[in-house]
Design a protein around this motif. Structure first.
Motif, PDB file in Angstrom:
ATOM      1  N   MET A 143      32.339  42.903  42.397  1.00 21.56           N
ATOM      2  CA  MET A 143      32.732  42.969  41.000  1.00 21.56           C
ATOM      3  C   MET A 143      34.243  43.152  40.922  1.00 21.56           C
ATOM      4  O   MET A 143      34.843  43.868  41.725  1.00 21.56           O
ATOM      5  CB  MET A 143      32.056  44.158  40.306  1.00 21.56           C
ATOM      6  N   VAL A 144      34.835  42.508  39.952  1.00 17.89           N
ATOM      7  CA  VAL A 144      36.267  42.632  39.709  1.00 17.89           C
ATOM      8  C   VAL A 144      36.429  43.133  38.276  1.00 17.89           C
ATOM      9  O   VAL A 144      35.764  42.642  37.370  1.00 17.89           O
ATOM     10  CB  VAL A 144      36.959  41.260  39.893  1.00 17.89           C
ATOM     11  N   GLU A 145      37.286  44.116  38.092  1.00 14.18           N
ATOM     12  CA  GLU A 145      37.471  44.695  36.750  1.00 14.18           C
ATOM     13  C   GLU A 145      38.785  44.228  36.128  1.00 14.18           C
ATOM     14  O   GLU A 145      39.830  44.260  36.785  1.00 14.18           O
ATOM     15  CB  GLU A 145      37.503  46.230  36.840  1.00 14.18           C
ATOM     16  N   LEU A 146      38.707  43.833  34.877  1.00 13.12           N
ATOM     17  CA  LEU A 146      39.915  43.564  34.091  1.00 13.12           C
ATOM     18  C   LEU A 146      40.050  44.726  33.111  1.00 13.12           C
ATOM     19  O   LEU A 146      39.117  45.022  32.369  1.00 13.12           O
ATOM     20  CB  LEU A 146      39.808  42.261  33.308  1.00 13.12           C
ATOM     21  N   PRO A 163      37.777  47.031  43.313  1.00 14.54           N
ATOM     22  CA  PRO A 163      37.504  48.375  43.861  1.00 14.54           C
ATOM     23  C   PRO A 163      37.118  48.362  45.341  1.00 14.54           C
ATOM     24  O   PRO A 163      37.602  49.200  46.101  1.00 14.54           O
ATOM     25  CB  PRO A 163      36.335  48.886  43.011  1.00 14.54           C
ATOM     26  N   ASP A 164      36.306  47.389  45.772  1.00 16.44           N
ATOM     27  CA  ASP A 164      35.849  47.431  47.169  1.00 16.44           C
ATOM     28  C   ASP A 164      36.966  47.130  48.154  1.00 16.44           C
ATOM     29  O   ASP A 164      36.848  47.431  49.341  1.00 16.44           O
ATOM     30  CB  ASP A 164      34.646  46.489  47.374  1.00 16.44           C
ATOM     31  N   ALA A 165      38.071  46.540  47.690  1.00 17.79           N
ATOM     32  CA  ALA A 165      39.205  46.250  48.575  1.00 17.79           C
ATOM     33  C   ALA A 165      40.357  47.229  48.352  1.00 17.79           C
ATOM     34  O   ALA A 165      41.396  47.135  48.996  1.00 17.79           O
ATOM     35  CB  ALA A 165      39.696  44.820  48.341  1.00 17.79           C
ATOM     36  N   ASP A 166      40.169  48.179  47.436  1.00 15.76           N
ATOM     37  CA  ASP A 166      41.226  49.126  47.047  1.00 15.76           C
ATOM     38  C   ASP A 166      42.518  48.387  46.711  1.00 15.76           C
ATOM     39  O   ASP A 166      43.607  48.746  47.153  1.00 15.76           O
ATOM     40  CB  ASP A 166      41.465  50.154  48.170  1.00 15.76           C
ATOM     41  N   ALA A 167      42.369  47.324  45.909  1.00 17.15           N
ATOM     42  CA  ALA A 167      43.535  46.530  45.515  1.00 17.15           C
ATOM     43  C   ALA A 167      43.609  46.458  43.993  1.00 17.15           C
ATOM     44  O   ALA A 167      42.578  46.496  43.307  1.00 17.15           O
ATOM     45  CB  ALA A 167      43.438  45.122  46.099  1.00 17.15           C
ATOM     46  N   LEU A 168      44.819  46.371  43.481  1.00 17.62           N
ATOM     47  CA  LEU A 168      45.037  46.285  42.041  1.00 17.62           C
ATOM     48  C   LEU A 168      46.182  45.311  41.777  1.00 17.62           C
ATOM     49  O   LEU A 168      47.236  45.388  42.408  1.00 17.62           O
ATOM     50  CB  LEU A 168      45.361  47.676  41.489  1.00 17.62           C
ATOM     51  N   LEU A 169      45.949  44.377  40.865  1.00 14.17           N
ATOM     52  CA  LEU A 169      46.979  43.403  40.495  1.00 14.17           C
ATOM     53  C   LEU A 169      47.561  43.859  39.163  1.00 14.17           C
ATOM     54  O   LEU A 169      46.838  43.966  38.172  1.00 14.17           O
ATOM     55  CB  LEU A 169      46.383  41.999  40.386  1.00 14.17           C
ATOM     56  N   ALA A 170      48.851  44.151  39.160  1.00 14.61           N
ATOM     57  CA  ALA A 170      49.439  44.870  38.024  1.00 14.61           C
ATOM     58  C   ALA A 170      50.156  43.972  37.028  1.00 14.61           C
ATOM     59  O   ALA A 170      50.638  44.449  36.003  1.00 14.61           O
ATOM     60  CB  ALA A 170      50.398  45.935  38.547  1.00 14.61           C
ATOM     61  N   ALA A 204      46.000  56.296  37.938  1.00 19.82           N
ATOM     62  CA  ALA A 204      44.669  56.916  37.988  1.00 19.82           C
ATOM     63  C   ALA A 204      43.662  56.034  38.723  1.00 19.82           C
ATOM     64  O   ALA A 204      42.664  56.519  39.236  1.00 19.82           O
ATOM     65  CB  ALA A 204      44.180  57.198  36.567  1.00 19.82           C
ATOM     66  N   LEU A 205      43.935  54.747  38.755  1.00 18.58           N
ATOM     67  CA  LEU A 205      42.991  53.810  39.379  1.00 18.58           C
ATOM     68  C   LEU A 205      43.393  53.449  40.808  1.00 18.58           C
ATOM     69  O   LEU A 205      42.810  52.551  41.409  1.00 18.58           O
ATOM     70  CB  LEU A 205      42.886  52.537  38.535  1.00 18.58           C
ATOM     71  N   THR A 206      44.421  54.126  41.340  1.00 20.31           N
ATOM     72  CA  THR A 206      44.873  53.834  42.709  1.00 20.31           C
ATOM     73  C   THR A 206      44.947  55.131  43.508  1.00 20.31           C
ATOM     74  O   THR A 206      44.989  56.216  42.942  1.00 20.31           O
ATOM     75  CB  THR A 206      46.266  53.158  42.708  1.00 20.31           C
ATOM     76  N   GLY A 207      44.965  54.966  44.815  1.00 17.53           N
ATOM     77  CA  GLY A 207      45.084  56.110  45.721  1.00 17.53           C
ATOM     78  C   GLY A 207      46.136  55.817  46.770  1.00 17.53           C
ATOM     79  O   GLY A 207      46.794  54.776  46.722  1.00 17.53           O
ATOM     80  N   PRO A 208      46.293  56.724  47.742  1.00 16.47           N
ATOM     81  CA  PRO A 208      47.356  56.562  48.751  1.00 16.47           C
ATOM     82  C   PRO A 208      47.228  55.275  49.577  1.00 16.47           C
ATOM     83  O   PRO A 208      48.220  54.754  50.063  1.00 16.47           O
ATOM     84  CB  PRO A 208      47.215  57.801  49.636  1.00 16.47           C
ATOM     85  N   GLY A 209      46.014  54.737  49.718  1.00 20.38           N
ATOM     86  CA  GLY A 209      45.860  53.531  50.534  1.00 20.38           C
ATOM     87  C   GLY A 209      45.821  52.241  49.724  1.00 20.38           C
ATOM     88  O   GLY A 209      45.645  51.162  50.289  1.00 20.38           O
ATOM     89  N   SER A 210      45.983  52.332  48.412  1.00 21.08           N
ATOM     90  CA  SER A 210      45.832  51.130  47.575  1.00 21.08           C
ATOM     91  C   SER A 210      46.958  50.138  47.773  1.00 21.08           C
ATOM     92  O   SER A 210      48.116  50.515  48.002  1.00 21.08           O
ATOM     93  CB  SER A 210      45.808  51.520  46.092  1.00 21.08           C
ATOM     94  N   VAL A 211      46.615  48.854  47.648  1.00 22.19           N
ATOM     95  CA  VAL A 211      47.621  47.791  47.595  1.00 22.19           C
ATOM     96  C   VAL A 211      47.783  47.406  46.135  1.00 22.19           C
ATOM     97  O   VAL A 211      46.799  47.112  45.453  1.00 22.19           O
ATOM     98  CB  VAL A 211      47.159  46.562  48.405  1.00 22.19           C
ATOM     99  N   VAL A 212      49.021  47.418  45.648  1.00 17.85           N
ATOM    100  CA  VAL A 212      49.300  47.017  44.274  1.00 17.85           C
ATOM    101  C   VAL A 212      50.163  45.760  44.313  1.00 17.85           C
ATOM    102  O   VAL A 212      51.232  45.755  44.924  1.00 17.85           O
ATOM    103  CB  VAL A 212      50.017  48.142  43.493  1.00 17.85           C
ATOM    104  N   VAL A 213      49.669  44.693  43.678  1.00 16.03           N
ATOM    105  CA  VAL A 213      50.410  43.430  43.664  1.00 16.03           C
ATOM    106  C   VAL A 213      51.121  43.318  42.319  1.00 16.03           C
ATOM    107  O   VAL A 213      50.468  43.302  41.273  1.00 16.03           O
ATOM    108  CB  VAL A 213      49.465  42.226  43.864  1.00 16.03           C
ATOM    109  N   PRO A 214      52.462  43.272  42.336  1.00 14.40           N
ATOM    110  CA  PRO A 214      53.198  43.136  41.082  1.00 14.40           C
ATOM    111  C   PRO A 214      53.210  41.675  40.627  1.00 14.40           C
ATOM    112  O   PRO A 214      52.819  40.779  41.390  1.00 14.40           O
ATOM    113  CB  PRO A 214      54.608  43.595  41.450  1.00 14.40           C
ATOM    114  N   GLY A 215      53.648  41.419  39.408  1.00 13.13           N
ATOM    115  CA  GLY A 215      53.737  40.045  38.929  1.00 13.13           C
ATOM    116  C   GLY A 215      54.771  39.230  39.685  1.00 13.13           C
ATOM    117  O   GLY A 215      54.626  38.019  39.851  1.00 13.13           O
ATOM    118  N   HIS A 216      55.802  39.908  40.146  1.00  9.91           N
ATOM    119  CA  HIS A 216      56.879  39.239  40.886  1.00  9.91           C
ATOM    120  C   HIS A 216      57.259  40.111  42.081  1.00  9.91           C
ATOM    121  O   HIS A 216      57.389  41.330  41.936  1.00  9.91           O
ATOM    122  CB  HIS A 216      58.115  39.058  39.996  1.00  9.91           C
ATOM    123  N   GLY A 217      57.456  39.473  43.243  1.00  7.19           N
ATOM    124  CA  GLY A 217      57.915  40.214  44.421  1.00  7.19           C
ATOM    125  C   GLY A 217      56.790  40.642  45.344  1.00  7.19           C
ATOM    126  O   GLY A 217      55.641  40.232  45.196  1.00  7.19           O
TER     127      GLY A 217
END
Ligand SMILES: [Zn+2]
Length: 286
Positions: A143-146, A163-170, A204-217
């Motif tokens: 499942m992917v959450e928007l 959630p299962d990959a601990d990734a967030l696209l910001a 709140a939706l991320t933790g120390p191991g999360s990958v956050v992908v920004p719109g640029h960079g």
């Protein structure tokens, strides 16, 4: 290979024009494409890169907000993959065509810009599947959450959480690109007071191991987001403070001490002054 796997079945390709990211999320049903690049021509390169990756067919797309560098490839993805749903926040979807027309007019006035023709030639295709607060997409085995965390870079920002990959696209709520000196995109449609609170949702939706992908960079971690949140918070507090002390808008940039270069904050300060309730402003002191 344009696409690099940054978390389990989450691939990011970074394109030179605007240093913009296009992300793929893979699932049992196929691929979800998040953001579609800045023109039909630019999106054709994305489609070629997706085919080269060989991770499957695209079954849906997402626009993180309405700006053209994230939406102008929508039509091209449909040409390549059929009438796939394109998801966006309801405000972003509603604004995609008018915002795109403004961009085309701007490029029209720039005869020397090498991208003028391809921007002009792009058909404007807004998202057709919208939500207001949050929605979950079923990719088969994941499942992917928007989530709309609130306003910030625009009124219709969304984040994509895997959630299962601990990734967030910001999207452009987080800015890493050296092209902009990692300065968040405070444009004429931003919400400087809401932005830090929206980033609190990201935190709140991320933790120390999360990958956050920004719109640029480049992808970043939670600490990066927290630091950027704090600096955007300083921008908001400085605007509030200046207005409450009666500093007129025309002098605010000059008088304030800012955590980003002044020349990048003109719209932020103007928008802030416009958005402050009357009770928090004081008449200029003479
Ligand atoms: Zn952007």
């Amino acid at each position: 290979m344009a696409f690099t796997e940054v978390a389990d079945r989450v691939w990011v390709a970074r394109y030179e024009w605007f240093d913009v990211n296009v992300t793929l999320v893979g699932g049992g049903r196929g691929l979800l494409v998040v953001d579609t690049n800045a023109s039909a021509t630019a999106a054709r390169a994305v489609v070629e890169d997706i085919r080269r990756l060989g991770a499957g067919e695209v079954v849906a797309a997402v626009n993180t907000h309405e700006h053209f560098d994230h939406t102008f490839g929508n039509g091209e993805l449909r040409s390549a993959y059929g009438p796939i749903p394109i998801h966006a926040h309801e405000v972003a979807a509603e604004r995609t065509v008018p915002a795109g027309e403004r961009i085309k007019a701007r490029y029209d006035a720039e005869p020397d810009d090498p991208h003028r023709e391809e921007v002009q030639a792009t058909e404007l295709v807004p998202a057709d599947t919208t939500f207001s607060s949050a929605v979950a997409l079923d990719l088969g085995d994941r499942m992917v959450e928007l989530v709309h965390p609130g306003r910030g870079h625009t009124a219709g920002d969304l984040i994509v959480r895997i959630p299962d990959a601990d990734a967030l696209l910001a999207g452009d709520l987080v800015e890493e690109s050296a092209l902009r000196g990692s300065v968040p995109g405070f444009g004429g449609d931003c919400y400087p007071f809401d932005w830090p609170l929206s980033l609190d949702v990201v935190l709140a939706l991320t933790g120390p191991g999360s990958v956050v992908v920004p719109g640029h960079g480049a992808p970043v971690d939670r600490d990066f987001v927290e630091e950027q949140r704090d600096r955007i918070g300083v921008v908001a507090e400085t605007i509030r403070d200046l207005a409450s002390r009666g500093v007129p808008l025309a002098q605010a940039l000059e008088v304030g001490e800012w955590p980003f270069p002044r020349e990048d904050l003109e719209d932020a300060v103007r928008r802030g002054y416009e958005q402050l309730p009357r009770s928090q402003k004081r008449l200029p002191l003479v």
